[in-house]
Design a protein around this motif. Structure first.
Motif, mmCIF file in Angstrom:
data_model
loop_
_atom_site.group_PDB
_atom_site.id
_atom_site.type_symbol
_atom_site.label_atom_id
_atom_site.label_comp_id
_atom_site.label_asym_id
_atom_site.label_seq_id
_atom_site.Cartn_x
_atom_site.Cartn_y
_atom_site.Cartn_z
ATOM 1 N N CYS A 287 0.853 -1.183 0.000
ATOM 2 C CA CYS A 287 0.000 0.000 0.000
ATOM 3 C C CYS A 287 0.890 1.235 0.000
ATOM 4 O O CYS A 287 1.915 1.273 0.687
ATOM 5 C CB CYS A 287 -0.903 -0.022 1.236
ATOM 6 S SG CYS A 287 -1.729 1.548 1.596
ATOM 7 N N ASP B 294 -6.527 -2.131 -2.956
ATOM 8 C CA ASP B 294 -7.435 -1.650 -3.994
ATOM 9 C C ASP B 294 -6.681 -0.738 -4.958
ATOM 10 O O ASP B 294 -5.865 0.088 -4.534
ATOM 11 C CB ASP B 294 -8.591 -0.836 -3.390
ATOM 12 C CG ASP B 294 -9.431 -1.641 -2.416
ATOM 13 O OD1 ASP B 294 -9.410 -2.878 -2.497
ATOM 14 O OD2 ASP B 294 -10.116 -1.021 -1.575
ATOM 15 N N ASP C 37 -6.545 2.535 -6.964
ATOM 16 C CA ASP C 37 -7.181 3.832 -6.707
ATOM 17 C C ASP C 37 -6.711 4.858 -7.720
ATOM 18 O O ASP C 37 -5.517 4.951 -8.027
ATOM 19 C CB ASP C 37 -6.833 4.305 -5.291
ATOM 20 C CG ASP C 37 -7.395 5.681 -4.996
ATOM 21 O OD1 ASP C 37 -8.596 5.876 -5.195
ATOM 22 O OD2 ASP C 37 -6.611 6.560 -4.567
ATOM 23 N N LYS D 221 -3.863 1.127 -2.727
ATOM 24 C CA LYS D 221 -4.061 1.488 -1.322
ATOM 25 C C LYS D 221 -4.757 0.339 -0.604
ATOM 26 O O LYS D 221 -5.572 -0.380 -1.194
ATOM 27 C CB LYS D 221 -4.909 2.755 -1.197
ATOM 28 C CG LYS D 221 -4.249 4.026 -1.716
ATOM 29 C CD LYS D 221 -5.152 5.222 -1.495
ATOM 30 C CE LYS D 221 -4.467 6.519 -1.896
ATOM 31 N NZ LYS D 221 -4.269 6.602 -3.356
ATOM 32 N N HIS E 225 -7.976 3.492 1.421
ATOM 33 C CA HIS E 225 -8.823 3.868 0.289
ATOM 34 C C HIS E 225 -10.113 4.515 0.785
ATOM 35 O O HIS E 225 -10.555 5.552 0.262
ATOM 36 C CB HIS E 225 -9.127 2.620 -0.543
ATOM 37 C CG HIS E 225 -9.719 2.915 -1.885
ATOM 38 N ND1 HIS E 225 -10.118 1.940 -2.768
ATOM 39 C CD2 HIS E 225 -10.008 4.094 -2.506
ATOM 40 C CE1 HIS E 225 -10.598 2.486 -3.855
ATOM 41 N NE2 HIS E 225 -10.552 3.796 -3.732
ATOM 42 N N THR F 128 -11.617 8.275 0.251
ATOM 43 C CA THR F 128 -12.890 8.436 -0.436
ATOM 44 C C THR F 128 -13.890 9.234 0.388
ATOM 45 O O THR F 128 -14.586 10.122 -0.127
ATOM 46 C CB THR F 128 -13.480 7.059 -0.787
ATOM 47 O OG1 THR F 128 -12.547 6.344 -1.619
ATOM 48 C CG2 THR F 128 -14.810 7.201 -1.517
#
Length: 528
Positions: free
Chosen positions: A377, A390, A392, A416, A421, A425
């Motif tokens: 990450c 994930d 991103d 991330k 993440h 967001t």
């Protein structure tokens, strides 16, 4: 003479506002950014204090160890100078003998084997734990002529690279430098480590015990994945913590007993396999298959080179080790650059960046590339494997007008962890990613209060320079100009809080980029 019989001078230093001290009379009035910067300044002070501590320990070593190796007593008891010196430190500070001996060892290693890294500690560039990591990862270089070269290269990277060094990134960087200068030491370290593999148990308090096993990195990853997979098979009402479930799952696997969900509900929908039926030779279904990702270059796999490789969640391994893994019956070798790649005249390769029908979704090639390049990450300090994270878009993707938002490209995306993440967001954090003047991929984060924090200083591009030869472009047929999921959205502007947040983030990134360009111009060319 009594030890520390006078009042401590440190409270007065803090009262004077040094090292980020907070005025106790007005603690609530200190701005958040000042508190964070003060903590960073405390880290630099802690590094300088550690440097002074190691210097004192090294002088004691010279006085009682180097000058007096062994001194027999009249009773026949042999007093080792090392133990004698450590005893003075231990008793003066109220710590254990083993801790004092470890301090002596680290002090001498930094001073004699890693003097330039030691200076980085003095200057507050690295923290004490990072200096300790450098000692442990270079311990086989004591008698090697490569030690000064390794020391100089590590110190140069620490001083010139912008960004933070998490434990995993720091470890991988040091290992990469050691592999380059003394591969024989690395091979010997692996042999010694494998020779020391085994299983140990220990009795703990209150009727508990501990079991520890040491084996090859890939075997440990497979075992851990099997435990985690079985532990996840319970339903959402199971009351145990993740670690408690993993403990129960491991013992079920070892003993061949049944692992059960503890929810106690008759309507429990958990589908738990029988641990007795799970073995290394069992044909696993796609839902239970265990994958350990190992990355290496083609020449190393073929045996014509001996460059280090990367194991997901573990770090660097030797070329010999990766060839052993490739020879396993359960290994699958896949090239990163598949047959769909276009070979360019300059030796680079071009691959599609995203799905033909959806400009938001990265292609399988780009997704794999991002996980290999990032390794972990990208959030500073996070060591979650990139294969568990994930993808991103660094600058938010605009589903209604893709040309206005962040693009699905290698430089426009990163990996991330799920918490990181979600924090981006739904929170007020802003991150950015760009290529610096040297072509290095750099990241930075802006806190909700506007404090700019650097990202990690290392990526796997440093380990695999060939990654820079891979290019990504949009498919020839191109994506639709509007929202591929809903034609109505192409004529309806985005509105509300999300659109406002994205606009604020774009403005924040543009402002940060202008400030960064101004700082770079003012600083001039780098000194190295």
């Amino acid at each position: 003479m009594s030890v520390l019989s006078t009042p401590s001078p440190w409270p007065e230093q803090f009262a004077a506002g040094l090292l980020g001290g907070v005025d106790p009379a007005y603690p609530d009035e200190t701005p958040t950014n000042d508190l964070l910067l003060g903590m960073a300044e405390i880290d630099r002070g802690r590094a300088s204090l550690a440097y002074a501590e190691y210097q004192s320990a090294a002088v004691l070593y010279d006085r009682y160890v180097a000058a007096k190796l062994v001194e027999p007593s009249g009773s026949g008891f042999v007093t080792d100078g090392y133990a004698d010196c450590a005893a003075r430190i231990a008793r003066a500070r109220g710590i254990g003998q083993r801790a004092a001996e470890k301090l002596l060892s680290e002090a001498v290693s930094l001073r004699d084997r890693l003097p330039e890294v030691f200076d980085c500690l003095r200057d507050g560039i690295i923290a004490p734990w990072q200096a300790q990591l450098a000692v442990t990862r270079t311990e086989l270089l004591d008698e090697s002529a490569a030690a000064p070269l390794v020391d100089a290269e590590i110190a140069a990277l620490l001083r010139t690279r912008k960004g933070t060094w998490s434990r995993a990134r720091m470890r991988d960087m040091i290992d990469r430098v050691v592999y380059r200068h003394d591969p024989d030491a690395v091979r010997q370290r692996r042999k010694d480590a494998l020779d020391a593999r085994g299983v140990w148990t220990a009795e703990l308090e209150d009727g508990t015990g501990e079991i520890t096993a040491v084996g090859a990195a890939e075997d440990v990853r497979v075992a851990a994945a099997r435990v985690a997979g079985l532990a996840k098979a319970v339903c959402s009402s199971d009351p145990r913590t993740v670690q408690q479930r993993r403990s129960d799952a491991m013992f079920a696997l070892l003993s061949g007993t049944v692992f059960e969900c503890d929810c106690g509900r008759e309507e429990c929908d958990a589908q738990i396999p029988d641990p007795a039926t799970i073995s290394a030779s069992t044909a696993l279904t796609p839902s239970t298959a265990i994958m350990v990702h190992v990355v290496c270059d083609e020449a190393t796999l073929a045996g014509t080179a001996d460059n280090p490789a990367f194991v997901e969640g573990h770090g660097l391994i030797s070329g010999e080790h990766v060839r052993d893994i490739a020879a396993r019956k359960d290994s699958i070798v896949k090239p990163v650059i598949g047959p769909q790649a276009v070979v360019n005249s300059d030796g680079s390769f071009t691959l599609p960046a995203h799905q033909p029908a959806d400009a938001h979704r990265p292609s399988a090639a780009l997704d794999t590339f991002l996980r290999i390049r990032d390794g972990y990450c990208v959030d500073p300090g996070c060591v979650t494997s990139a294969w568990q994270g994930d993808g991103d878009h660094v600058a938010e993707f605009d589903h209604d007008h893709p040309e206005r938002g962040g693009q699905t490209t290698a430089d426009g995306m990163n990996i991330k962890c799920r918490p990181g993440h979600l924090l981006k967001t739904f929170g007020e954090w802003v991150d950015d990613q760009w290529r610096d003047c040297d072509g290095r991929l750099s990241t930075e984060y802006t806190t909700p209060e506007g404090l700019i924090l650097p990202g990690e200083a290392e990526t796997n591009e440093d380990l695999f320079p060939g990654l820079r030869r891979i290019r990504f472009v949009a498919p020839a047929q191109g994506p639709p100009t509007g929202n591929a999921r809903n034609d109505i959205a192409t004529t309806r502007p985005r509105r509300g809080r999300v659109a406002d947040k994205h606009a604020r983030r774009r403005a924040e990134r543009n402002r940060n980029r202008r400030d960064r360009d101004e700082r770079d111009r003012a600083a001039g060319p780098p000194p190295f």
